[in-house]
Write an enzyme that holds these catalytic residues in place. Structure first.
Site, short mmCIF file in Angstrom:
data_model
loop_
_atom_site.label_atom_id
_atom_site.label_comp_id
_atom_site.label_asym_id
_atom_site.label_seq_id
_atom_site.Cartn_x
_atom_site.Cartn_y
_atom_site.Cartn_z
N ALA A 1 0.86 -1.18 0.00
CA ALA A 1 0.00 0.00 0.00
C ALA A 1 0.90 1.24 0.00
O ALA A 1 2.05 1.17 0.44
CB ALA A 1 -0.90 -0.01 1.23
N GLU B 1 -0.53 -9.40 -0.46
CA GLU B 1 -1.94 -9.72 -0.16
C GLU B 1 -2.79 -9.71 -1.43
O GLU B 1 -3.66 -10.55 -1.60
CB GLU B 1 -2.47 -8.72 0.88
N GLU C 1 4.96 -5.16 7.08
CA GLU C 1 4.23 -4.09 7.77
C GLU C 1 4.77 -3.83 9.17
O GLU C 1 4.74 -2.72 9.68
CB GLU C 1 2.74 -4.43 7.85
N1 CO8 Z 1 4.63 3.12 -0.80
C1 CO8 Z 1 5.03 4.26 -1.37
N2 CO8 Z 1 6.16 4.38 -2.08
C2 CO8 Z 1 6.93 3.29 -2.20
C3 CO8 Z 1 6.59 2.06 -1.61
C4 CO8 Z 1 5.34 1.98 -0.89
N3 CO8 Z 1 4.90 0.85 -0.34
N4 CO8 Z 1 7.57 1.16 -1.89
C5 CO8 Z 1 8.48 1.80 -2.62
N5 CO8 Z 1 8.12 3.10 -2.82
C6 CO8 Z 1 8.84 4.13 -3.55
C7 CO8 Z 1 10.03 4.63 -2.78
O1 CO8 Z 1 9.63 5.61 -1.84
C8 CO8 Z 1 10.89 5.19 -3.89
O2 CO8 Z 1 10.38 6.44 -4.25
P1 CO8 Z 1 11.42 7.69 -4.52
O3 CO8 Z 1 12.24 7.25 -5.70
O4 CO8 Z 1 10.52 8.84 -4.83
O5 CO8 Z 1 12.21 7.84 -3.29
C9 CO8 Z 1 10.63 4.26 -5.04
O6 CO8 Z 1 9.39 3.59 -4.73
C10 CO8 Z 1 11.70 3.19 -5.20
O7 CO8 Z 1 11.86 2.58 -3.95
P2 CO8 Z 1 13.31 2.34 -3.28
O8 CO8 Z 1 14.24 3.45 -3.65
O9 CO8 Z 1 13.10 2.10 -1.83
O10 CO8 Z 1 13.78 1.02 -4.05
P3 CO8 Z 1 14.74 -0.13 -3.51
O11 CO8 Z 1 14.97 -1.01 -4.69
O12 CO8 Z 1 15.91 0.44 -2.81
O13 CO8 Z 1 13.88 -0.91 -2.40
C11 CO8 Z 1 11.88 -2.00 -1.54
C12 CO8 Z 1 12.72 -1.62 -2.79
C13 CO8 Z 1 12.65 -3.00 -0.70
C14 CO8 Z 1 10.61 -2.62 -2.07
C15 CO8 Z 1 11.58 -0.74 -0.72
O14 CO8 Z 1 11.08 0.26 -1.58
C16 CO8 Z 1 10.59 -0.96 0.38
O15 CO8 Z 1 10.93 -1.49 1.42
N6 CO8 Z 1 9.32 -0.51 0.16
C17 CO8 Z 1 8.29 -0.58 1.19
C18 CO8 Z 1 7.76 -1.97 1.31
C19 CO8 Z 1 6.70 -2.02 2.40
O16 CO8 Z 1 6.94 -1.69 3.54
N7 CO8 Z 1 5.49 -2.44 2.01
C20 CO8 Z 1 4.37 -2.52 2.93
C21 CO8 Z 1 3.57 -1.26 2.89
S1 CO8 Z 1 2.27 -1.23 4.11
C22 CO8 Z 1 1.09 -2.19 3.40
O17 CO8 Z 1 1.19 -2.67 2.32
C23 CO8 Z 1 -0.13 -2.39 4.23
C24 CO8 Z 1 -1.20 -3.03 3.37
C25 CO8 Z 1 -2.49 -2.80 4.05
C26 CO8 Z 1 -3.61 -2.99 3.06
C27 CO8 Z 1 -4.85 -2.53 3.68
C28 CO8 Z 1 -5.97 -2.41 2.67
C29 CO8 Z 1 -7.00 -3.47 2.77
#
Ligand code: CO8
Length: 258
Positions: free
Chosen positions: A65, A112, A132
């Site tokens: 998300a 999910e 999360e």
């Molecule tokens: N949300 C927003 N932006 C994101 C997300 C995300 N989940 N994941 C990545 N991005 C963005 C980064 O901010 C970055 O943006 P920018 O270039 O502007 O800084 C861009 O994507 C590229 O990301 P990274 O530079 O971090 O790329 P890496 O290759 O270094 O890392 C990762 C990739 C490991 C995937 C890393 O981006 C990461 O850890 N992302 C977050 C993953 C995460 O925590 N996901 C869970 C989110 S919470 C959730 O999903 C709850 C679901 C609840 C659903 C409820 C509804 C029913």
């Protein structure tokens, strides 16, 4: 219909939806989930379509998300406004099969979402996770419920509590995904599987989806009884006559979805 956060096309009888927020690794925001729901419903209603493939990019199916969008939510925003969750359930109402073709990250809501699909075909670079807990929250779209059913309590606890990622090989071994293929063959594999399905009898396809999904919600006795009743009802279809006649005549069946 025009979309911004997804790309939609058809390939024969297959509807293909590609999540398309590449700069945010396909983070799932309200607009994307609304568009996804609309596209899924449109394919479900389209008589020319027999199966749907949902995919992302080579780097990310979806990294979860959208954290930026929800970072400042209050409890009331989340609960009363239901902003995060309100449009996440559409995919569960789709009656045609939805195959998730997963490459790269499928994290949090991305994992999910993949699990809400009917089966997952993974590229060899796929990484699944429920991170999360690192954000101080818990999975919110079924992660704590579907993951234990898919891969056992022990592995689900491990993933949800440590936030570690599971690679494609482990995911296949654990039963989370049905097949793993090289990245450059992912879409061909998924589209071929979807085409095989789409050429079957649509009533049978829909009954199988409903019946397999009931396995999660019912006792074995109830589930087997439901399956038996659906099986009986297939004898009311023209496709049953065609399918069995084609076998006896040693020719491919041509189903009319009737
Ligand atoms: N949300 C927003 N932006 C994101 C997300 C995300 N989940 N994941 C990545 N991005 C963005 C980064 O901010 C970055 O943006 P920018 O270039 O502007 O800084 C861009 O994507 C590229 O990301 P990274 O530079 O971090 O790329 P890496 O290759 O270094 O890392 C990762 C990739 C490991 C995937 C890393 O981006 C990461 O850890 N992302 C977050 C993953 C995460 O925590 N996901 C869970 C989110 S919470 C959730 O999903 C709850 C679901 C609840 C659903 C409820 C509804 C029913």
């Amino acid at each position: 219909m025009s979309y911004e956060a997804i790309l939609v096309e058809t390939q024969g009888k297959v509807g293909l939806i590609r999540l398309n927020r590449p700069k945010a690794l396909n983070a799932l925001n309200d607009q994307l989930m609304t568009e996804l729901g609309d596209a899924l419903k449109a394919f479900d209603a389209d008589e020319a379509i027999g199966c749907i493939v949902l995919t992302g990019s080579e780097k990310a199916f979806a990294a979860g998300a959208d954290i930026g969008a929800m970072a400042n939510y209050s409890y009331m925003d989340a609960f009363k406004g239901d902003y995060i969750t309100r449009n996440w359930e559409e995919i569960r109402r789709i009656r045609k099969p939805v195959i998730a073709a997963v490459a790269g990250f499928a994290l949090g809501g991305g994992c999910e979402l993949a699990m809400m699909c009917d089966f997952i075909i993974a590229a060899d670079n796929a990484k699944f996770g429920q991170p999360e807990i690192k954000l101080g929250v818990i999975p919110g779209a079924g992660g704590t419920q579907r993951l234990p059913r898919a891969i056992s309590k022990s592995k689900a606890m491990d993933m949800c509590l440590t936030a570690r990622m599971m690679d494609a090989v482990e995911a296949e071994r654990a039963g989370l995904v049905s097949r793993v293929v090289p990245l450059d063959q992912l879409m061909a594999e998924a589209l071929t599987a979807a085409t095989v399905i789409a050429n079957m009898s649509l009533p049978a396809i829909m009954m199988i989806k409903e019946s397999v999904n009931l396995a999660y919600e019912s006792t074995l006795t109830e589930g087997v009884h439901f399956e038996r009743r659906l099986f009986h009802s297939t004898f009311a279809t023209e496709d049953q006559k065609e399918g069995m006649q084609a076998f006896l005549e040693k020719r491919p069946a041509v189903f009319k979805n009737l």
